[in-house]
Design a protein around this motif. Structure first.
Motif, PDB file in Angstrom:
ATOM      1  N   GLY A 106      20.196 113.338 -40.216  1.00 25.78           N
ATOM      2  CA  GLY A 106      21.360 113.101 -39.364  1.00 25.78           C
ATOM      3  C   GLY A 106      22.655 113.670 -39.906  1.00 25.78           C
ATOM      4  O   GLY A 106      23.734 113.188 -39.569  1.00 25.78           O
ATOM      5  N   ASN A 107      22.558 114.653 -40.771  1.00 28.70           N
ATOM      6  CA  ASN A 107      23.732 115.249 -41.429  1.00 28.70           C
ATOM      7  C   ASN A 107      24.442 114.278 -42.362  1.00 28.70           C
ATOM      8  O   ASN A 107      25.561 114.534 -42.790  1.00 28.70           O
ATOM      9  N   ALA A 108      23.790 113.158 -42.681  1.00 30.18           N
ATOM     10  CA  ALA A 108      24.380 112.214 -43.629  1.00 30.18           C
ATOM     11  C   ALA A 108      23.927 112.545 -45.051  1.00 30.18           C
ATOM     12  O   ALA A 108      24.498 112.071 -46.024  1.00 30.18           O
ATOM     13  N   LEU A 210      19.276 117.857 -33.863  1.00 31.51           N
ATOM     14  CA  LEU A 210      20.713 117.794 -34.152  1.00 31.51           C
ATOM     15  C   LEU A 210      21.451 118.934 -33.461  1.00 31.51           C
ATOM     16  O   LEU A 210      20.841 119.956 -33.135  1.00 31.51           O
ATOM     17  N   PRO A 211      22.756 118.777 -33.261  1.00 28.51           N
ATOM     18  CA  PRO A 211      23.524 119.847 -32.625  1.00 28.51           C
ATOM     19  C   PRO A 211      23.468 121.129 -33.463  1.00 28.51           C
ATOM     20  O   PRO A 211      23.360 121.071 -34.691  1.00 28.51           O
ATOM     21  N   ASN A 212      23.546 122.250 -32.806  1.00 23.22           N
ATOM     22  CA  ASN A 212      23.685 123.550 -33.473  1.00 23.22           C
ATOM     23  C   ASN A 212      22.494 123.977 -34.321  1.00 23.22           C
ATOM     24  O   ASN A 212      22.602 124.853 -35.161  1.00 23.22           O
ATOM     25  N   PHE A 236      25.551 118.027 -27.531  1.00 20.71           N
ATOM     26  CA  PHE A 236      27.005 118.001 -27.739  1.00 20.71           C
ATOM     27  C   PHE A 236      27.348 118.775 -29.007  1.00 20.71           C
ATOM     28  O   PHE A 236      26.457 119.363 -29.624  1.00 20.71           O
ATOM     29  N   ASN A 237      28.621 118.805 -29.368  1.00 16.30           N
ATOM     30  CA  ASN A 237      29.076 119.624 -30.512  1.00 16.30           C
ATOM     31  C   ASN A 237      28.725 121.096 -30.332  1.00 16.30           C
ATOM     32  O   ASN A 237      28.482 121.788 -31.314  1.00 16.30           O
ATOM     33  N   TYR A 238      28.684 121.565 -29.070  1.00 13.80           N
ATOM     34  CA  TYR A 238      28.488 123.003 -28.865  1.00 13.80           C
ATOM     35  C   TYR A 238      29.586 123.769 -29.556  1.00 13.80           C
ATOM     36  O   TYR A 238      29.428 124.871 -30.039  1.00 13.80           O
ATOM     37  N   THR A 239      30.750 123.154 -29.565  1.00 13.94           N
ATOM     38  CA  THR A 239      31.855 123.704 -30.312  1.00 13.94           C
ATOM     39  C   THR A 239      32.492 122.516 -31.018  1.00 13.94           C
ATOM     40  O   THR A 239      32.435 121.400 -30.515  1.00 13.94           O
ATOM     41  N   ALA A 240      32.995 122.735 -32.210  1.00 14.74           N
ATOM     42  CA  ALA A 240      33.591 121.636 -32.969  1.00 14.74           C
ATOM     43  C   ALA A 240      34.690 122.219 -33.846  1.00 14.74           C
ATOM     44  O   ALA A 240      34.592 123.367 -34.278  1.00 14.74           O
ATOM     45  N   PRO A 241      35.727 121.430 -34.082  1.00  9.66           N
ATOM     46  CA  PRO A 241      36.879 121.983 -34.800  1.00  9.66           C
ATOM     47  C   PRO A 241      36.559 122.495 -36.204  1.00  9.66           C
ATOM     48  O   PRO A 241      37.158 123.468 -36.645  1.00  9.66           O
ATOM     49  N   GLU A 242      35.606 121.872 -36.874  1.00  7.73           N
ATOM     50  CA  GLU A 242      35.342 122.377 -38.233  1.00  7.73           C
ATOM     51  C   GLU A 242      34.504 123.652 -38.199  1.00  7.73           C
ATOM     52  O   GLU A 242      34.464 124.393 -39.167  1.00  7.73           O
ATOM     53  N   ARG A 243      33.865 123.897 -37.050  1.00  9.35           N
ATOM     54  CA  ARG A 243      33.097 125.133 -36.906  1.00  9.35           C
ATOM     55  C   ARG A 243      33.929 126.246 -36.298  1.00  9.35           C
ATOM     56  O   ARG A 243      33.765 127.414 -36.626  1.00  9.35           O
ATOM     57  N   THR A 288      29.898 109.565 -28.065  1.00  6.12           N
ATOM     58  CA  THR A 288      30.892 108.538 -27.726  1.00  6.12           C
ATOM     59  C   THR A 288      32.246 108.869 -28.335  1.00  6.12           C
ATOM     60  O   THR A 288      33.153 108.059 -28.296  1.00  6.12           O
ATOM     61  N   PHE A 289      32.354 110.069 -28.897  1.00 14.31           N
ATOM     62  CA  PHE A 289      33.596 110.420 -29.595  1.00 14.31           C
ATOM     63  C   PHE A 289      34.245 111.623 -28.941  1.00 14.31           C
ATOM     64  O   PHE A 289      33.611 112.330 -28.146  1.00 14.31           O
ATOM     65  N   GLY A 290      35.503 111.837 -29.265  1.00 12.74           N
ATOM     66  CA  GLY A 290      36.200 113.029 -28.804  1.00 12.74           C
ATOM     67  C   GLY A 290      36.328 114.013 -29.948  1.00 12.74           C
ATOM     68  O   GLY A 290      36.381 113.636 -31.114  1.00 12.74           O
ATOM     69  N   GLU A 291      36.364 115.291 -29.588  1.00 11.58           N
ATOM     70  CA  GLU A 291      36.607 116.340 -30.591  1.00 11.58           C
ATOM     71  C   GLU A 291      38.057 116.778 -30.403  1.00 11.58           C
ATOM     72  O   GLU A 291      38.490 117.024 -29.273  1.00 11.58           O
ATOM     73  N   THR A 292      38.793 116.907 -31.493  1.00  5.80           N
ATOM     74  CA  THR A 292      40.215 117.225 -31.357  1.00  5.80           C
ATOM     75  C   THR A 292      40.614 118.472 -32.144  1.00  5.80           C
ATOM     76  O   THR A 292      40.103 118.737 -33.231  1.00  5.80           O
ATOM     77  N   PRO A 322      39.637 114.128 -39.637  1.00  4.23           N
ATOM     78  CA  PRO A 322      40.300 115.175 -38.857  1.00  4.23           C
ATOM     79  C   PRO A 322      39.330 115.787 -37.853  1.00  4.23           C
ATOM     80  O   PRO A 322      38.157 115.992 -38.158  1.00  4.23           O
ATOM     81  N   GLY A 323      39.816 116.006 -36.616  1.00  5.99           N
ATOM     82  CA  GLY A 323      38.969 116.649 -35.609  1.00  5.99           C
ATOM     83  C   GLY A 323      38.125 115.681 -34.802  1.00  5.99           C
ATOM     84  O   GLY A 323      37.414 116.096 -33.908  1.00  5.99           O
ATOM     85  N   LEU A 324      38.203 114.389 -35.103  1.00  8.29           N
ATOM     86  CA  LEU A 324      37.360 113.417 -34.399  1.00  8.29           C
ATOM     87  C   LEU A 324      38.161 112.150 -34.066  1.00  8.29           C
ATOM     88  O   LEU A 324      38.957 111.672 -34.869  1.00  8.29           O
ATOM     89  N   LEU A 325      37.950 111.646 -32.842  1.00  7.38           N
ATOM     90  CA  LEU A 325      38.508 110.343 -32.465  1.00  7.38           C
ATOM     91  C   LEU A 325      37.417 109.552 -31.750  1.00  7.38           C
ATOM     92  O   LEU A 325      36.681 110.101 -30.941  1.00  7.38           O
ATOM     93  N   ILE A 400      22.608 107.382 -27.143  1.00  6.96           N
ATOM     94  CA  ILE A 400      24.052 107.249 -27.375  1.00  6.96           C
ATOM     95  C   ILE A 400      24.360 107.486 -28.852  1.00  6.96           C
ATOM     96  O   ILE A 400      23.900 106.752 -29.721  1.00  6.96           O
ATOM     97  N   TRP A 401      25.123 108.520 -29.125  1.00  4.14           N
ATOM     98  CA  TRP A 401      25.489 108.883 -30.513  1.00  4.14           C
ATOM     99  C   TRP A 401      26.983 108.718 -30.665  1.00  4.14           C
ATOM    100  O   TRP A 401      27.714 109.558 -30.211  1.00  4.14           O
ATOM    101  N   ASP A 402      27.548 107.681 -31.294  1.00  2.00           N
ATOM    102  CA  ASP A 402      26.766 106.538 -31.661  1.00  2.00           C
ATOM    103  C   ASP A 402      27.537 105.280 -31.290  1.00  2.00           C
ATOM    104  O   ASP A 402      28.714 105.370 -30.932  1.00  2.00           O
TER     105      ASP A 402
HETATM  106  C1  NAG Z   1      30.061 116.553 -34.285  1.00  2.00           C
HETATM  107  O1  NAG Z   1      31.428 116.911 -34.391  1.00  2.00           O
HETATM  108  C2  NAG Z   1      32.232 115.938 -35.026  1.00  2.00           C
HETATM  109  C3  NAG Z   1      33.693 116.350 -34.877  1.00  2.00           C
HETATM  110  O2  NAG Z   1      33.901 117.662 -35.236  1.00  2.00           O
HETATM  111  C4  NAG Z   1      31.792 115.821 -36.471  1.00  2.00           C
HETATM  112  O3  NAG Z   1      32.607 114.899 -37.165  1.00  2.00           O
HETATM  113  C5  NAG Z   1      30.351 115.354 -36.481  1.00  2.00           C
HETATM  114  O4  NAG Z   1      29.859 115.330 -37.803  1.00  2.00           O
HETATM  115  C6  NAG Z   1      29.455 116.259 -35.649  1.00  2.00           C
HETATM  116  N1  NAG Z   1      28.187 115.585 -35.485  1.00  2.00           N
HETATM  117  C7  NAG Z   1      27.017 116.145 -35.720  1.00  2.00           C
HETATM  118  C8  NAG Z   1      25.830 115.288 -35.577  1.00  2.00           C
HETATM  119  O5  NAG Z   1      26.891 117.316 -36.021  1.00  2.00           O
END
Ligand code: NAG
Ligand code: NAG
Ligand code: NAG
Length: 428
Positions: A106-108, A210-212, A236-243, A288-292, A322-325, A400-402
């Motif tokens: 889970g990227n943890a 997982l996304p991507n 989801f996370n097709y695009t994300a601020p850290e990417r 359930t989160f927003g990307e910012t 940063p990038g998440l709400l 639902i994540w998460d």
């Molecule tokens: C999805 O994007 C958010 C915000 O950029 C990031 O914090 C989160 O780790 C990402 N989640 C996954 C499962 O890749």
């Protein structure tokens, strides 16, 4: 439990209504958030349990030295410490139909490589069975950390501090796995071994894509599908601020926007999975989160994505990332917010999507005392539409994540877990 549900569904006419799975992820790390963002199981989890059919406890990891499945935080999670695992699985006593799975990855897990080079499948498989049984989990979810695809090289020459440091982070490298085939075969064998080991104990096995990660590279769907109870597709996370720090876009669109073909559920991931798997085993992942992202004075005034940005948006008061709400953090910034706030001048301009195909967003340009922000997020309305999509396409349910990033205290409109509940209402 899963088997019982299916048998019931075969024999009873009303079962169509019960067949859809409502898979609820819980990220246990949310217990260290501050203030009203702190999510502590079992107390904060319980109000969701009359809605969820499955809880996915995130996340266990792989011990690099032994190849065993181990808790992320032994002290918090095991009985020898604070017993968080037990506290969660004990909830089944009050919700007898509920299934609780333990998820790995889970990227943890800080180390991705182990997921490609798991030296001893046997050690992993045995340790998983023992851990699941010891703590009365109902199964294992493989949120396997395959390498992520990197976004294509950024277009344009938009001036941003991110351009300077981007190379250090490796943003513009696209991923190439020389041994992709070997890694795919290894995973197929692992799934098979796990299934054989867990089945005699009636334990479930599921996959979280997982996304991507590219499903066509690492999943031999034809071979793994028969060994999996269901597949959670994180659309989801097709695009994300850290990417992609310098361009914001819809992160969780159901249908494609413009020519951005792979950035949607319908044209991308879900399509690939439906092509190779039984539809009713596919679970649509809903964030359930927003990307910012941070808007600047140079960002185009309309706010319409794709829009030039300058890195991840400012961290929220509770999630502090940063990038998440979280949805609860987003809703307090919206003009129609019920929450009493002293931040009126800082409210965002809201752009809803009546077609529901792309998603909602809200934004604010920088002012003397506030940063600019562009946020795309799921709300009960768009989540409800995704639930209806699942029903229309006869998919297997929603994931639902998460839960910890939904409005679990009901600060937005008085209802706890409004995104979970809205999506659940429409799949029936
Ligand atoms: C999805 O994007 C958010 C915000 O950029 C990031 O914090 C989160 O780790 C990402 N989640 C996954 C499962 O890749
Ligand atoms: C769909 O499945 C067919 C037959 O297995 C295959 O030829 C095709 O490449 C698949 N399409 C996608 C997009 O995966
Ligand atoms: C579901 O199908 C109905 C009838 O074909 C259609 O009107 C509706 O827009 C569809 N909804 C979704 C979410 O796809």
């Amino acid at each position: 439990m899963e088997l019982m549900r299916i048998l019931l569904c075969v024999s009873l006419a009303i079962c169509a209504a019960h067949a859809a799975r409502v898979v609820c992820y819980m990220d246990s790390r949310a217990r260290i958030r501050q203030g009203t963002g702190k999510f502590e199981a079992p107390t904060d989890l319980e109000p969701a349990l009359s809605t969820c059919t499955h809880v996915v406890y995130g996340f266990a990891v792989i011990d690099g030295a032994t190849n065993k499945l181990v808790p992320l935080d032994e002290y918090q999670e095991l009985d020898s410490g604070k017993g968080y695992y037990r506290a969660v699985t004990n909830l089944k006593k009050r919700y007898p139909g509920l299934n609780i799975l333990l998820s790995v990855g889970g990227n943890a897990d800080p180390d991705n490589d182990k997921y490609l080079t798991l030296d001893s499948r046997k050690a992993f498989v045995n340790s998983a069975r023992i851990l699941l049984r010891q703590y009365a989990f109902d199964g294992l979810d493989l949120a396997w950390q395959f390498p992520e695809i990197r976004p294509k090289k950024d277009r344009g020459t938009f001036g941003s501090i991110w351009h300077g440091i981007k190379k250090t982070f490796g943003y513009s490298h696209s991923h190439k796995d020389e041994k992709a085939e070997e890694h795919r075969d290894g995973f197929t064998k692992l799934v098979k071994d796990l299934k054989n080991s867990l089945k005699p104990d009636g334990l479930m096995l599921t996959l979280t894509a997982l996304p991507n990660t590219d499903p066509s590279i690492y999943y031999d769907l034809k071979d793994i599908e028969p060994n999996l109870d269901f597949i959670n597709v994180m659309a989801f996370n097709y695009t994300a601020p850290e990417r992609k720090p310098d361009e914001a876009d819809y992160p969780a669109a159901l249908y494609q926007a413009g020519g951005r073909r792979h950035k949607s559920a319908e044209s991308g991931k879900i399509y690939i999975f439906r092509n190779g798997t039984l539809s009713n085993k596919i679970i649509l992942g809903i964030p359930t989160f927003g990307e910012t992202w941070k808007l600047t004075e140079d960002s185009k005034i309309s706010g319409v994505p794709p829009i030039n940005t300058d890195g991840p948006g400012e961290a929220g008061p509770y999630t502090k990332t940063p990038g998440l709400l979280s949805y609860a953090e987003v809703c307090t910034l919206l003009p129609n917010s019920n929450v009493k706030t002293t931040a009126a001048p800082h409210l965002l301009r809201l752009v809803t999507d009546p077609s529901h195909k792309l998603g909602s967003y809200a934004f604010r340009f920088p002012q003397s005392d506030t940063e600019g922000v562009w946020v795309a997020y799921e709300d009960p309305d768009t989540a409800g539409y995704k639930g209806a999509y699942v029903k229309n396409k006869s998919l297997g349910g929603i994931a639902i994540w998460d839960l910890t990033l939904d409005d679990f205290r009901g600060v937005c409109n008085g209802e706890r877990f409004p995104i979970l509940k809205a999506a659940k209402r429409t799949i029936l």
